[in-house]
Design a protein around this motif. Structure first.
Motif, mmCIF file in Angstrom:
data_model
loop_
_atom_site.group_PDB
_atom_site.id
_atom_site.type_symbol
_atom_site.label_atom_id
_atom_site.label_comp_id
_atom_site.label_asym_id
_atom_site.label_seq_id
_atom_site.Cartn_x
_atom_site.Cartn_y
_atom_site.Cartn_z
ATOM 1 N N PRO A 1 37.611 21.048 -29.736
ATOM 2 C CA PRO A 1 37.875 20.919 -28.301
ATOM 3 C C PRO A 1 39.345 20.591 -28.033
ATOM 4 O O PRO A 1 39.970 19.829 -28.765
ATOM 5 C CB PRO A 1 36.983 19.748 -27.881
ATOM 6 C CG PRO A 1 35.966 19.611 -28.954
ATOM 7 C CD PRO A 1 36.609 20.089 -30.214
ATOM 8 N N VAL A 2 39.874 21.190 -26.976
ATOM 9 C CA VAL A 2 41.227 20.909 -26.500
ATOM 10 C C VAL A 2 41.079 20.373 -25.079
ATOM 11 O O VAL A 2 40.429 20.996 -24.238
ATOM 12 C CB VAL A 2 42.117 22.170 -26.513
ATOM 13 C CG1 VAL A 2 43.484 21.875 -25.909
ATOM 14 C CG2 VAL A 2 42.252 22.710 -27.926
ATOM 15 N N GLU A 3 41.674 19.227 -24.825
ATOM 16 C CA GLU A 3 41.516 18.545 -23.550
ATOM 17 C C GLU A 3 42.883 18.223 -22.970
ATOM 18 O O GLU A 3 43.787 17.801 -23.690
ATOM 19 C CB GLU A 3 40.733 17.253 -23.824
ATOM 20 C CG GLU A 3 40.446 16.411 -22.645
ATOM 21 C CD GLU A 3 39.609 15.192 -23.024
ATOM 22 O OE1 GLU A 3 39.741 14.169 -22.343
ATOM 23 O OE2 GLU A 3 38.845 15.248 -24.019
ATOM 24 N N LEU A 4 43.041 18.416 -21.671
ATOM 25 C CA LEU A 4 44.269 18.014 -20.979
ATOM 26 C C LEU A 4 44.105 16.593 -20.468
ATOM 27 O O LEU A 4 43.023 16.199 -20.025
ATOM 28 C CB LEU A 4 44.544 18.958 -19.803
ATOM 29 C CG LEU A 4 44.920 20.388 -20.184
ATOM 30 C CD1 LEU A 4 44.848 21.300 -18.968
ATOM 31 C CD2 LEU A 4 46.312 20.420 -20.787
ATOM 32 N N TYR A 5 45.188 15.812 -20.544
ATOM 33 C CA TYR A 5 45.123 14.418 -20.115
ATOM 34 C C TYR A 5 46.436 14.035 -19.434
ATOM 35 O O TYR A 5 47.511 14.330 -19.956
ATOM 36 C CB TYR A 5 44.853 13.513 -21.329
ATOM 37 C CG TYR A 5 44.599 12.082 -20.967
ATOM 38 C CD1 TYR A 5 43.387 11.694 -20.402
ATOM 39 C CD2 TYR A 5 45.572 11.115 -21.172
ATOM 40 C CE1 TYR A 5 43.154 10.373 -20.062
ATOM 41 C CE2 TYR A 5 45.334 9.798 -20.833
ATOM 42 C CZ TYR A 5 44.125 9.426 -20.280
ATOM 43 O OH TYR A 5 43.895 8.121 -19.936
ATOM 44 N N ASP A 6 46.347 13.381 -18.316
ATOM 45 C CA ASP A 6 47.510 12.960 -17.521
ATOM 46 C C ASP A 6 48.487 12.142 -18.369
ATOM 47 O O ASP A 6 48.120 11.116 -18.923
ATOM 48 C CB ASP A 6 47.018 12.129 -16.345
ATOM 49 C CG ASP A 6 48.105 11.720 -15.377
ATOM 50 O OD1 ASP A 6 49.306 11.835 -15.705
ATOM 51 O OD2 ASP A 6 47.746 11.262 -14.284
ATOM 52 N N GLU A 7 49.722 12.620 -18.465
ATOM 53 C CA GLU A 7 50.702 11.940 -19.307
ATOM 54 C C GLU A 7 51.769 11.190 -18.522
ATOM 55 O O GLU A 7 52.797 10.804 -19.081
ATOM 56 C CB GLU A 7 51.378 12.940 -20.251
ATOM 57 C CG GLU A 7 52.304 13.899 -19.553
ATOM 58 C CD GLU A 7 53.172 14.691 -20.516
ATOM 59 O OE1 GLU A 7 52.777 14.913 -21.673
ATOM 60 O OE2 GLU A 7 54.256 15.088 -20.090
ATOM 61 N N ARG A 8 51.552 10.958 -17.238
ATOM 62 C CA ARG A 8 52.558 10.245 -16.450
ATOM 63 C C ARG A 8 52.921 8.922 -17.119
ATOM 64 O O ARG A 8 52.052 8.194 -17.587
ATOM 65 C CB ARG A 8 52.044 9.967 -15.035
ATOM 66 C CG ARG A 8 52.157 11.166 -14.125
ATOM 67 C CD ARG A 8 51.622 10.860 -12.770
ATOM 68 N NE ARG A 8 50.163 10.974 -12.803
ATOM 69 C CZ ARG A 8 49.392 10.915 -11.723
ATOM 70 N NH1 ARG A 8 49.911 10.733 -10.541
ATOM 71 N NH2 ARG A 8 48.090 11.040 -11.834
ATOM 72 N N ALA B 1 55.795 9.151 -27.444
ATOM 73 C CA ALA B 1 55.130 9.414 -26.163
ATOM 74 C C ALA B 1 53.725 9.971 -26.401
ATOM 75 O O ALA B 1 52.778 9.602 -25.700
ATOM 76 C CB ALA B 1 55.959 10.376 -25.321
ATOM 77 N N ALA B 2 53.579 10.833 -27.394
ATOM 78 C CA ALA B 2 52.251 11.357 -27.742
ATOM 79 C C ALA B 2 51.339 10.217 -28.197
ATOM 80 O O ALA B 2 50.147 10.209 -27.890
ATOM 81 C CB ALA B 2 52.362 12.426 -28.829
ATOM 82 N N ALA B 3 51.899 9.238 -28.914
ATOM 83 C CA ALA B 3 51.108 8.089 -29.361
ATOM 84 C C ALA B 3 50.650 7.252 -28.168
ATOM 85 O O ALA B 3 49.498 6.808 -28.116
ATOM 86 C CB ALA B 3 51.916 7.240 -30.346
ATOM 87 N N VAL B 4 51.540 7.038 -27.189
ATOM 88 C CA VAL B 4 51.167 6.300 -25.973
ATOM 89 C C VAL B 4 50.045 7.043 -25.251
ATOM 90 O O VAL B 4 49.053 6.440 -24.824
ATOM 91 C CB VAL B 4 52.385 6.101 -25.043
ATOM 92 C CG1 VAL B 4 51.964 5.538 -23.692
ATOM 93 C CG2 VAL B 4 53.420 5.192 -25.701
ATOM 94 N N LEU B 5 50.193 8.357 -25.126
ATOM 95 C CA LEU B 5 49.171 9.195 -24.503
ATOM 96 C C LEU B 5 47.838 9.038 -25.218
ATOM 97 O O LEU B 5 46.792 8.835 -24.587
ATOM 98 C CB LEU B 5 49.629 10.656 -24.552
ATOM 99 C CG LEU B 5 48.602 11.731 -24.230
ATOM 100 C CD1 LEU B 5 48.413 11.816 -22.728
ATOM 101 C CD2 LEU B 5 49.045 13.064 -24.785
ATOM 102 N N LEU B 6 47.857 9.100 -26.538
ATOM 103 C CA LEU B 6 46.629 9.023 -27.326
ATOM 104 C C LEU B 6 45.987 7.639 -27.238
ATOM 105 O O LEU B 6 44.762 7.523 -27.116
ATOM 106 C CB LEU B 6 46.910 9.411 -28.779
ATOM 107 C CG LEU B 6 45.718 9.573 -29.705
ATOM 108 C CD1 LEU B 6 44.631 10.457 -29.111
ATOM 109 C CD2 LEU B 6 46.177 10.125 -31.051
ATOM 110 N N GLU B 7 46.792 6.596 -27.260
ATOM 111 C CA GLU B 7 46.251 5.237 -27.102
ATOM 112 C C GLU B 7 45.546 5.094 -25.755
ATOM 113 O O GLU B 7 44.451 4.524 -25.666
ATOM 114 C CB GLU B 7 47.368 4.202 -27.236
ATOM 115 C CG GLU B 7 47.887 4.054 -28.650
ATOM 116 C CD GLU B 7 49.210 3.298 -28.733
ATOM 117 O OE1 GLU B 7 49.784 2.929 -27.677
ATOM 118 O OE2 GLU B 7 49.682 3.089 -29.861
#
Length: 139
Positions: free
Chosen positions: A91-98, A117-123
């Motif tokens: 699965p590929v999911e979009l997630y708000d990265e503001r 930044a990707a790590a912050v998004l994932l956390e």
């Protein structure tokens, strides 16, 4: 979250920040970014990361405006995510990265700011997903 590695991508045309969880899906680590992910070589490298890391889900940061609307960058990311969805069997999911880049800059670290930044998004995604899963169990 059912467990398994999750990969977060902070897409940019020059660099795509990457972060991955451990196999339990709980500890987040920024990894090397992928250069020019929109090119054939860069996209194939993203596919390689998915394969090499044994990823069970990919979360792609969606750069909406502060008002929550789409921008030109949002459209590019949606197209990248759609192409990725067709190319992988997870699965590929979009997630708000503001705010992820500004938070990553404040934290600092040895890895690239894009991958932090990707790590912050994932956390953030893991926190939300865990809370959602727990709410479903209690209802």
């Amino acid at each position: 979250m059912n467990g398994g590695r999750v990969l977060a991508l902070d897409y940019g045309s020059a660099r795509c920040g990457c972060a991955v969880t451990d196999p339990t899906g709980t500890i987040v680590t920024p990894i090397d970014p992928v250069l020019r992910p929109g090119t054939r070589k860069g996209f194939n490298r993203v596919l390689g990361v998915v394969r090499e890391r044994g990823v069970k889900r990919v979360v792609v940061g969606l750069p909406v405006t502060l008002r929550g609307t789409d921008s030109a960058q949002t459209t590019e990311v949606r197209e990248f995510a759609a192409k990725l969805t067709e190319a992988v069997r997870v699965p590929v999911e979009l997630y708000d990265e503001r705010f992820t880049t500004s938070i990553a800059a404040q934290r600092g670290g040895a890895r690239s700011e894009d991958s932090r930044a990707a790590a912050v998004l994932l956390e953030d995604w893991l926190t939300l997903t865990t809370a959602r899963d727990q709410a479903e169990v209690t209802h």
